[in-house]
Structures are given as C-alpha cells and as structure tokens.
Scaffold this active site. Structure first.
Site, PDB file in Angstrom:
ATOM      1  N   VAL A 177      39.545  50.930  35.582  1.00 33.07           N
ATOM      2  CA  VAL A 177      40.995  50.885  35.784  1.00 33.07           C
ATOM      3  C   VAL A 177      41.516  52.299  35.961  1.00 33.07           C
ATOM      4  O   VAL A 177      41.341  53.148  35.087  1.00 33.07           O
ATOM      5  CB  VAL A 177      41.714  50.207  34.602  1.00 33.07           C
ATOM      6  CG1 VAL A 177      43.230  50.299  34.778  1.00 33.07           C
ATOM      7  CG2 VAL A 177      41.288  48.752  34.479  1.00 33.07           C
ATOM      8  N   GLY A 205      40.126  58.234  54.870  1.00 35.38           N
ATOM      9  CA  GLY A 205      39.109  57.632  54.027  1.00 35.38           C
ATOM     10  C   GLY A 205      39.654  57.003  52.752  1.00 35.38           C
ATOM     11  O   GLY A 205      38.896  56.589  51.881  1.00 35.38           O
ATOM     12  N   GLU A 223      35.512  52.350  31.270  1.00 35.46           N
ATOM     13  CA  GLU A 223      36.768  53.110  31.378  1.00 35.46           C
ATOM     14  C   GLU A 223      37.157  53.368  32.830  1.00 35.46           C
ATOM     15  O   GLU A 223      38.327  53.322  33.188  1.00 35.46           O
ATOM     16  CB  GLU A 223      36.612  54.445  30.634  1.00 35.46           C
ATOM     17  CG  GLU A 223      37.779  55.405  30.753  1.00 35.46           C
ATOM     18  CD  GLU A 223      39.038  54.892  30.055  1.00 35.46           C
ATOM     19  OE1 GLU A 223      39.923  54.384  30.758  1.00 35.46           O
ATOM     20  OE2 GLU A 223      39.110  54.995  28.822  1.00 35.46           O
ATOM     21  N   LYS A 274      42.964  45.038  38.263  1.00 36.48           N
ATOM     22  CA  LYS A 274      43.198  46.000  37.183  1.00 36.48           C
ATOM     23  C   LYS A 274      44.113  45.408  36.105  1.00 36.48           C
ATOM     24  O   LYS A 274      43.952  45.697  34.921  1.00 36.48           O
ATOM     25  CB  LYS A 274      43.768  47.290  37.761  1.00 36.48           C
ATOM     26  CG  LYS A 274      42.696  48.057  38.545  1.00 36.48           C
ATOM     27  CD  LYS A 274      43.271  49.116  39.468  1.00 36.48           C
ATOM     28  CE  LYS A 274      42.155  49.815  40.245  1.00 36.48           C
ATOM     29  NZ  LYS A 274      42.664  50.608  41.380  1.00 36.48           N
ATOM     30  N   LYS A 318      35.217  47.423  38.887  1.00 33.59           N
ATOM     31  CA  LYS A 318      36.427  46.690  38.517  1.00 33.59           C
ATOM     32  C   LYS A 318      36.432  45.244  39.011  1.00 33.59           C
ATOM     33  O   LYS A 318      36.807  44.328  38.282  1.00 33.59           O
ATOM     34  CB  LYS A 318      37.615  47.448  39.090  1.00 33.59           C
ATOM     35  CG  LYS A 318      38.821  46.688  39.482  1.00 33.59           C
ATOM     36  CD  LYS A 318      39.642  47.551  40.424  1.00 33.59           C
ATOM     37  CE  LYS A 318      38.845  47.989  41.568  1.00 33.59           C
ATOM     38  NZ  LYS A 318      38.615  48.855  42.415  1.00 33.59           N
ATOM     39  N   GLU A 324      39.820  51.261  53.478  1.00 27.53           N
ATOM     40  CA  GLU A 324      38.674  50.775  54.226  1.00 27.53           C
ATOM     41  C   GLU A 324      39.129  50.135  55.529  1.00 27.53           C
ATOM     42  O   GLU A 324      40.314  49.883  55.733  1.00 27.53           O
ATOM     43  CB  GLU A 324      37.913  49.758  53.375  1.00 27.53           C
ATOM     44  CG  GLU A 324      37.328  50.423  52.126  1.00 27.53           C
ATOM     45  CD  GLU A 324      36.602  49.422  51.248  1.00 27.53           C
ATOM     46  OE1 GLU A 324      35.677  48.767  51.750  1.00 27.53           O
ATOM     47  OE2 GLU A 324      36.968  49.306  50.075  1.00 27.53           O
ATOM     48  N   VAL A 356      30.396  58.502  43.703  1.00 29.65           N
ATOM     49  CA  VAL A 356      30.716  58.622  42.280  1.00 29.65           C
ATOM     50  C   VAL A 356      29.480  58.984  41.477  1.00 29.65           C
ATOM     51  O   VAL A 356      29.501  59.872  40.625  1.00 29.65           O
ATOM     52  CB  VAL A 356      31.336  57.316  41.741  1.00 29.65           C
ATOM     53  CG1 VAL A 356      31.464  57.377  40.218  1.00 29.65           C
ATOM     54  CG2 VAL A 356      32.696  57.069  42.383  1.00 29.65           C
TER      55      VAL A 356
END
EC number: 1.1.1.3
Lengths: 428, 428
Positions: free
Chosen positions: B133, B188, B130, B206, B106, B191, B13
C-alpha cells in the site's frame, strides 16, 4: 493477566490516558495482549487529590512517589508532570526500581536523555517517549521501525505549533508579531512567557531528539543553533509571498560530508513544498532519504488526546514486549559517533533584508560586499523608500556558513547599512 | 550470524533490495541484529539469468522455486514478481515450507490475502507486505504500532500515483484526460492498458488492505465501490477550482453507525485540505481518529527505491524477530467482524454536472428533483450555454447513498437532462 501502570501527574495530557484506555479498550487489548490498568496516580498533595476526587475522578491518588516505587505490582510508570525536576528524579528512581517508563517530557529528554537512557539500559527496562517530539505525530517509532532500512540525509520539521499558529496569522491575516502572540496567548497556545516557543528553543529540543533517531547521533542542545520568530515583520512575510515563498520556523538536521548540522531558523519555503501548507498549530516532519526519497509525517504537535495517543502507543508496546519477554531494548538502537559539520560544508540560500541610504550607488556597494565573499545573488528587490532610506531585499544562491558570517559581519560594519533580518531560503 | 534471504524476481524493485542492504549496511545490521545476505534469486529461465549475469549482476540466480524452497538455509522469501500466478503458488509453498515471506504484491494481497494469512498463521511464519500500500509510505506498520492506541473513524487516501499525476496535469496545465494519459504512458507511470490505475481498481485494492489495518475488518474487493477518472473533463477541473476545490481520486473508508463503507471516487477536496496539495505521482494517506484527530502520511507511492525501502523494513523486522524468537505473529492482529454500512448511513456532499435544455424553468425542474428526495443544495452554478443546452453545476449538502441513487436515477430518466458526472465533495 492485566498489566498495572501508574501515572505521575494528572494534568490535561494525563487525563487523556484513561480516556483512550477505556474508549478503545478492545483494540488496545488485542494489540497489547493484556488488559492495562491504571492502579495509582501521583498528585502533588492532599488538596489536589481532594479537588480531583470532588471533580469525579475515581483513581487511587497517592501523594508520594514511594507509594508507586515500592508497589511491586506496578510495571510501568508514566511521567506526565513536565519540567525537569522532580520529573528527572522520579524517572531515575522508577528506572532503578525496575519499572518501565513512558514520558512525554521533551525538555528533560533533550537535556538529560543520554543519562536517563543509560540508567534504563543498566536496569534492563524500557524508556519510551514517542510523545516528546511533535505530540500526536508517530515520528520516532516510524523512524526506528519503518526507516530502519533507509539512510536519512535531511530532516526538516515544523515542530512548534505556537510559532506556526502565529506565522499563519501573520501570513493569512497580515497580523503583526505582537497581535499574533497576543491571540496565541488568549487561545492558550502560548504561555505568558513565550520564550521557549518563539525563540526556537522548543524546536531545538525536538531536533536534539530527532537527531538520535534519524542519524544515530546524540547532538547536544548547544549544538543546535536557534533563531526564533520575534524579529519577523509583516514586510518579511509579504516579500516572501511576492517571491513565491511562505515563512515558517523550520528545524533542520542534515548530514554533510563532514558531519551533522542542526539548527532552527525562520525559513522561506517554496509554496509548492509540502511543509508550506502545514498551517496553524499543526506540525509536520519532512524526511529526505536515499530510499524513500521524500516523505512527510503530519499531525497535531500537542494537545490532550494526540499526546495521550502517543503515550498509550508506548505503553502498548511495552506491555506487548513484557508478554513476549523481550522488554528492555532501547527505544532507538541506532548509534553513531557524534560528528558535527564544518561550517564550510553547511550550505543554503539566504534572504537578507537591509536598509540602505537612499542615494546613488548603494546597491552597488551592497553587491560588492556579497561579491567579495564569493556569494552570488539570485534576486534583488528594492522595496520602496521614504526619501532617506531604501529597503533592499536580497536572495542569494547557496552559500556556506563561513560566507554567511562574513557577509553578515561586513553588512553590520558598513556605515549607513542596517541589516534587519537574515533567514534561510529553501529551494536550491 | 547472518540471515539468508531469497528473492523471487529481479525486476526494478527487486534490484533496489541489494542496493539498500549494501548502501545502508551499518544501520540495517544495528536494527536487525544480524547481517542479511541474499543467497538466491529466482529468475524465469536460463536466458534471463544469462542476461542478468552479462549485465554485471553477481547473484546466485536459480530458475526453479524448489531450489529455494528446499534450501534449509533460506529463512525469508521476498516475492517481487507481481501478478497473481505464479506468485500465489510460490508464496503458499514458501509459507508451507516454513519460510517467512515479504511481498509488495498488492493485487494478490487484496484478493487472496485472507487465505495466505491463514496459511502463514498455520505454519507460524510471518507474511509482511508494507510495500503493498502506497509503496514508500510506511503506513501499514504505523497503523499497527503507533495507532494501536487510537480509534480510526475515517481514512482518505490519494493512493494511485498514475491517476494523481494525470489529474495534476489536468489541473495545473489544463490538459485533457487523453493528453494526460498519453504523457503518463510516455513517462512510464501508466501501462499501455491503464485500466487498473484510471478506473480506481488499484486504489480499491489498497482500500481493502487498509481496511484490515485501520478498522480490523477484512473488506472484500467487491465491497469497495470504485469509479475512476476517465470521465473527468477539463470543465470539471475548472469548476472545482472556481468553487475552491481540487479534484483528486480519493479512496475512503469510514466507519458509520451501521458499519464500514469503502469506496474510490473522484472527490472535490477543499484547497486547504492537506490532501489537496499532494501532487504528481506522490501519495498520501489521511487519517481521522478519536485520539490524534487528523494525521497524514505522505510519500512516493511507487518506484524502485521507495518500494524496496518498505520491503527491506519488513525484512529487518522479521530478522529482528527471528533473533528475539518472537517471529510468526501476524503483521496485523486487529480483527473485528466485517460489517458493512447501510446505504442510508453513508453521507457526503456531491457535485452534479448536468446538461439541460436552454429554456425557461429548467433549473426549477432540476431543483424539484433534488427537493423531492429531500436533498438540499449548497451551490448552483449555470455554466454557460450554446443556445440549445445549458450546463448546470450543483453542489449538494450532505446526502446519503439512497438519496444519491434516487436523484441520479431521476436525473437520468428526465427527458432533456443529461447527467455528465457525479463526484463526491469533501467539506461538510
């Protein structure tokens, strides 16, 4: 401290504003950092005022705009009268009087938005209009805030509830266009003159506004080609289903290598596409972008409370900014030069519905026309014949607008052929 | 002027952040009113730094958090390491050092959010999340801004991409739970220990965050009952289809007359429900409210670029507010006392899948159990039998949680009956 607002007009949507301010007071005050109070409501004349008072509405109704413009206590003017005039004149004067303006007036924004935004900018006041596109769907502010980080490549919108209601009836119940229109009129979804809805004009207005927020370009209404739903037949709907599609009136804006292309046209959507299950009067805006990829925003496109919710969200935003002393920034700050796409860069698959003489060699003649223009075919379906005429349906691979135009012209010029309909096909 | 930010972690990310900042620079600068510059990136150790540099990443990699915390030029710290520690420690210290923080974490927010928000508030800095969730769906900011005017009555979310991918495979290809899990792991999406995804824990996290934004209540993780998808069988999926439903793992939060009820559970959704067509790894949050009515926000729930898009949107927001000198307000200001619903106010229809002895009178015995608890039945289906055992499927009318518990206990206690599954049914 309470912020005072005035409403222009007290029709269906307008009366949803006090409903929300009351029903959701606690949350609204937390978000706005102030109470919000409706101190004046402009109505047409004394007769309307008396009628509203008699019906139990306890507002300070006034009959001239000056009573609002000259009231120094009014910070925000909320225009909910609709149409171009006198709305345009009233909004202009409100902005010039230093009042912030919230409006749901899509026609006005689509045609005179640039002018009004300039007046707002010059007077350092806010002009917000979340409700102008897809009523209850919070799409404009989401594009401004959440998608500021993203680069949008295409927008697809089912943004006209009336035509979507009609197409849903034609699809699910096999109704004709006429039957669907008459039902829509009876239910109050369509006006007695349905032109704006069924001819794609309303959707085209929304595309001009969306293009500013999604692509930073002020596209003119005339730049948005629009074809409506009048010519869609039950046969088109049935063929679409057979081939795995549903027909929707889709507004699209896409950025090609040469510039922006916007249009509104009946479109075959694959059944698995998220927009394909947007039914009845519901709206949705589907966004393709380099960051998120695909996202969709779904909700009611019109109606009293949904529209009022967007209007009150705008009011809250302005009140908050008044309290923060940051008010007056443009609703949308994303600005680029307007560059329209060249026809050869705008590509899509297309559906052709054609009547041909029912004799040998006709499909070959047809195929030759497409072949000459370098258009390759994805599917051909001969749909049955009455002995004299055969009905041929063709779905092409991706073609550009120049090819499309050439093929269309040739089909129309070939004796014996009758081109019934040409619609966009999404998928490739 | 350029605003300087630091990244904690440089995984998938995180590397999406510089991609967007570069690829979408013009628009981002217009929105933020500043250039945004990544001046430091925290990695684990020298080995990781060397690996990243060798791979062609030209950032100022550092290996201790202090190098970032002591750097007065860094305004915003972007935490993308995941897990609880050391993320919690680093975020705490960054906030205390007067840095604004953006995170996609999260788990951390769901469990320690209140504590971190208080630290942010005390230090007058922003803590935005942001991306925590539904990754790429801009749902939190939309709830804060656009739905500030609305009162939400229920949230339904398909917010775990892994389990939704698996259920889509089970529905569309008839796969078993095990086959679907193994495919998800291979691709992928899941996990090697899939607990958080398949047991509804991730979705419950969430829901705790969504409850703050949608209802103003800080619901604890323990308040969100969660049942995952492990026990869903191909038979359940098939029966659902026969009865006009699809099975999804749905997180729900609703406000009843006594308070808030939140849970995550496999749910039968009518095929026509907008959430029913949310397939594969896609997520969606469906909102019911008094203003808009029904709206839905659809997009990818995870992934590098979608998550980075939300992270960068947060960064832009903070930079904008730094420039406006209004930074430090809470991401979500909607606050009410946390009041949970009484079990008797939480109502839904339910699906029961039960094995009974294959002998006369068993359905009557079953019906009596439901009848004693005042539960009326919508549908009963005897699903076939092997001579010894019959499979009975029941869909009830709306029952409350107390009735549900009583029926469940009695079914489990009745000799010869085996309660295979109980799922929620949406519709009534």
């Amino acid at each position: 401290m309470s912020i005072k607002i005035a409403l222009l007009g007290f029709g269906t949507v307008a009366s949803g504003v006090p409903f929300l301010l009351k029903e959701n007071n606690e949350k609204i005050v937390q978000a706005a950092h102030s109470e919000i109070e409706i101190t004046k409501v402009l109505v047409k004349d004394i007769a309307e005022k008396e009628r509203l008072v008699a019906a139990g509405n306890h507002f300070n109704f006034v009959t001239t705009i000056d009573e609002i413009l000259n009231d120094k206590e009014v910070s925000i003017v909320v225009e909910l009268m609709g149409r171009i005039e006198p709305a345009k004149n009233f909004i202009t004067r409100a902005l010039e009087a230093g009042k912030h303006v919230v409006t749901a007036n899509k026609d006005l924004l689509a045609v005179h938005g640039a002018e009004l935004l300039e007046i707002a900018n010059k007077n350092k006041v806010a002009l917000y209009y979340e409700a102008a596109v897809a009523g209850g769907i919070p799409i404009l502010r989401t594009l401004v805030n959440s998608l500021a980080s993203d680069k949008i490549t295409r927008i697809l919108g089912v943004v006209n509830g009336t035509s979507n209601f009609m197409l849903t009836k034609m699809l699910e119940e096999g109704w004709s266009y006429e039957a669907a229109l008459s039902e829509a009129q009876q239910l109050g979804f369509a006006e007695s003159d349905p032109t704006n809805d069924v001819d794609g004009i309303d959707a085209a207005y929304k595309m001009t506004i969306l293009s500013q927020f999604a692509f930073g370009m002020t596209v003119k209404f005339e730049d948005v080609a629009h074809q409506g739903i009048r010519k869609i037949t039950p046969e088109d709907v049935t063929v679409a289903q057979q081939l795995g599609y549903v027909v929707k009136l889709v507004g699209s804006i896409e950025e090609t290598k040469s510039g922006l292309a916007a249009e509104v046209t009946p479109t075959f959507l694959p059944k698995s596409h998220p927009l394909a299950s947007v039914n009845g009067v519901m709206n949705a805006v589907f966004v393709e972008s380099i960051g998120i990829g695909e996202s969709m925003y779904y909700g009611p496109g019109a109606g009293q409370k949904p529209t009022a919710t967007s209007v009150v969200a705008d009011i809250i935003r302005i009140v908050r900014r008044i309290n923060e002393r940051t008010v007056g920034k443009a609703f949308n700050e994303f600005q680029r030069e307007r560059v329209l796409a060249k026809p050869e860069d705008v590509k899509s698959s297309y559906y052709f519905s054609i009547l041909t003489p029912d004799s040998k060699g006709q499909v070959l003649r047809l195929a030759e026309i497409f072949n000459t223009e370098d258009v390759s075919l994805q599917q051909i379906l001969q749909q049955g014949t009455d002995g004299n005429t055969a009905h041929v349906v063709i779905i092409t691979h991706a073609v550009n607008k120049t090819q499309l135009e050439n093929v269309t012209r040739k089909l129309q010029a070939t004796s014996g052929f009758k081109l019934l309909n040409t619609f966009k096909v999404l998928g490739e």
